[in-house]
Design a protein around this motif. Sequence first.
Motif, PDB file in Angstrom:
ATOM      1  N   VAL A   1       0.839  -1.202   0.000  1.00  0.00           N
ATOM      2  CA  VAL A   1       0.000   0.000   0.000  1.00  0.00           C
ATOM      3  C   VAL A   1       0.872   1.250   0.000  1.00  0.00           C
ATOM      4  O   VAL A   1       2.074   1.180   0.226  1.00  0.00           O
TER       5      VAL A   1
ATOM      6  N   CYS B   1      -5.357   2.005  11.772  1.00  0.00           N
ATOM      7  CA  CYS B   1      -5.470   2.283  10.336  1.00  0.00           C
ATOM      8  C   CYS B   1      -5.544   0.950   9.595  1.00  0.00           C
ATOM      9  O   CYS B   1      -4.741   0.051   9.833  1.00  0.00           O
ATOM     10  N   TRP B   2      -6.521   0.843   8.713  1.00  0.00           N
ATOM     11  CA  TRP B   2      -6.705  -0.336   7.872  1.00  0.00           C
ATOM     12  C   TRP B   2      -6.430   0.091   6.427  1.00  0.00           C
ATOM     13  O   TRP B   2      -6.901   1.149   6.008  1.00  0.00           O
ATOM     14  N   ARG B   3      -5.676  -0.723   5.691  1.00  0.00           N
ATOM     15  CA  ARG B   3      -5.450  -0.386   4.281  1.00  0.00           C
ATOM     16  C   ARG B   3      -5.585  -1.640   3.400  1.00  0.00           C
ATOM     17  O   ARG B   3      -5.322  -2.758   3.870  1.00  0.00           O
ATOM     18  N   TYR B   4      -5.979  -1.402   2.140  1.00  0.00           N
ATOM     19  CA  TYR B   4      -6.224  -2.528   1.225  1.00  0.00           C
ATOM     20  C   TYR B   4      -5.992  -2.033  -0.203  1.00  0.00           C
ATOM     21  O   TYR B   4      -6.566  -1.026  -0.619  1.00  0.00           O
TER      22      TYR B   4
ATOM     23  N   SER C   1      -6.639  11.932  -4.093  1.00  0.00           N
ATOM     24  CA  SER C   1      -7.062  11.249  -2.869  1.00  0.00           C
ATOM     25  C   SER C   1      -8.314  11.914  -2.316  1.00  0.00           C
ATOM     26  O   SER C   1      -8.489  13.135  -2.432  1.00  0.00           O
TER      27      SER C   1
ATOM     28  N   TYR D   1      -5.320   2.533  -3.125  1.00  0.00           N
ATOM     29  CA  TYR D   1      -5.607   1.792  -1.901  1.00  0.00           C
ATOM     30  C   TYR D   1      -6.720   2.471  -1.148  1.00  0.00           C
ATOM     31  O   TYR D   1      -6.934   3.682  -1.259  1.00  0.00           O
TER      32      TYR D   1
ATOM     33  N   LEU E   1      -8.246   3.309   2.549  1.00  0.00           N
ATOM     34  CA  LEU E   1      -7.810   3.377   3.949  1.00  0.00           C
ATOM     35  C   LEU E   1      -9.001   3.643   4.842  1.00  0.00           C
ATOM     36  O   LEU E   1      -9.999   4.238   4.419  1.00  0.00           O
TER      37      LEU E   1
ATOM     38  N   TYR F   1      -3.095  -3.793   8.627  1.00  0.00           N
ATOM     39  CA  TYR F   1      -3.693  -3.193   9.833  1.00  0.00           C
ATOM     40  C   TYR F   1      -2.585  -2.679  10.732  1.00  0.00           C
ATOM     41  O   TYR F   1      -1.612  -3.384  10.994  1.00  0.00           O
TER      42      TYR F   1
END
Length: 377
Positions: free
Chosen positions: A45, A181-184, A195, A216, A218, A264
């Motif tokens: 990411v 923080c979650w990212r994918y 963004s 990504y 977030l 994560y």
Amino acid sequence: MIESVKNVLIVGGGISGLTAAIALEKAGVKTEIVELKEEWNVYGVGIFQPPNALRALNEIGVAQKCIQQGYSFSGTAFCDVNGNQFTAPNNPKIDGYPGLNIISRRTLHEILLEEAETCGVKIRMGETVEEIDNQESHVNVKLTDGSTLTVDLVIGADGVYSKVRSLLFGKVEHEYVGQACWRYELPRPKELTNSVLYYGKKAKAGLVPMSEEKMYLLLMSAEPGNPRMPEDRMHELLRDRLQEFGGMVAEARELITDPAAVVYRPIFSFIMPSPWYKGRTLLVGDAAHASTPHLGQGASIAIEDVIVLAELLEKESDVQQVLQAFMERRFERCRLLVDSSHQLVKWELMEWEGQSLDDVNPGKFSHFIFEKMNEAI
Ligand SMILES: Cc1cc2nc3c(=O)[nH]c(=O)nc-3n(C[C@H](O)[C@H](O)[C@H](O)COP(=O)(O)OP(=O)(O)OC[C@H]3O[C@@H](n4cnc5c(N)ncnc54)[C@H](O)[C@@H]3O)c2cc1C
């Protein structure tokens, strides 16, 4: 160039460690990195590179590569939970640089590693420091493989859980801010050209283009007590927390299917009191100051640290003068960033608890801090 610093040991081969090695090699200092990981495994990411990060990276000659291999635009748009924009994407600029560049962390690592190798930086993988013995004219270091080194300066660039910091200063608390923080990583929809942050009632989501092909997602969410998350259910937990969002986030949510692809991170906020050195050993980057990601500037100030250090080593004649001047140039600037980022967290948590903050404008506040960060370092 300062006569008494000819060889430097850098602990940690992350963004600040690799940048330090390149900057010092270019200034004529021999460097060696010891990196704890057996092999590089930088996740995919992305990372925000505001103009001050690019300005600092230009000092080691890699800013244009980052722009070419990243995705640049004018800034971040702020929106409501359904993607209705209330602040246009318009970050303060520095001449010659875009308002924001986003680059995959892996790509940034590859750019820095290639440059470090070209400069002749020696890197030992799967290794760290065991003992640091600061003497007036040098530092004796024992590594975990039992070998010893004598160097003129040690740089602790080993991140938020820094071992160098522990060896120098003992245990230092860093505050868990109550958010994670979650990212994918996902394919980029063509219409996503900058963004976008979506402000929800319980969380904040974002979509960030990283290249022509990729973006990504977030999510910043309240996670009281820093819970341990079940690895096999990460995709479900992320999807649950995205339920309130509409627009492109809702579409992206449907594509989150792989628990192992969720990145994560619990979020910490931390700054060491000044000074960040003892004898001839100095902390830089997250080892000295880890900010929450709310202003996307943690790596920028880490990069700035080592650019300033290299500049001072070229200018000053005495190591202690270099380290003192370093603190004068770096402490207040880093504190401003760490405190301002944490302030944004506090406001978000209050809003998610249902408090109304009518006089708070995170977009305006962020814009003001970005302007400060664009000032000369
Ligand atoms: C969720 C999240 C999102 C973020 N987003 C952004 C963003 O968009 N823009 C931005 O500018 N910043 C961002 N940041 C901050 C940024 O990631 C950090 O500030 C930056 O990585 C700091 O670089 P560093 O080299 O100091 O530390 P690190 O990146 O942590 O690197 C430390 C290196 O040292 C190694 N190491 C650790 N311990 C040892 C040891 N004992 N011996 C030897 N080696 C060791 C590690 O393996 C690693 O390679 C974000 C942070 C988080 C948590």
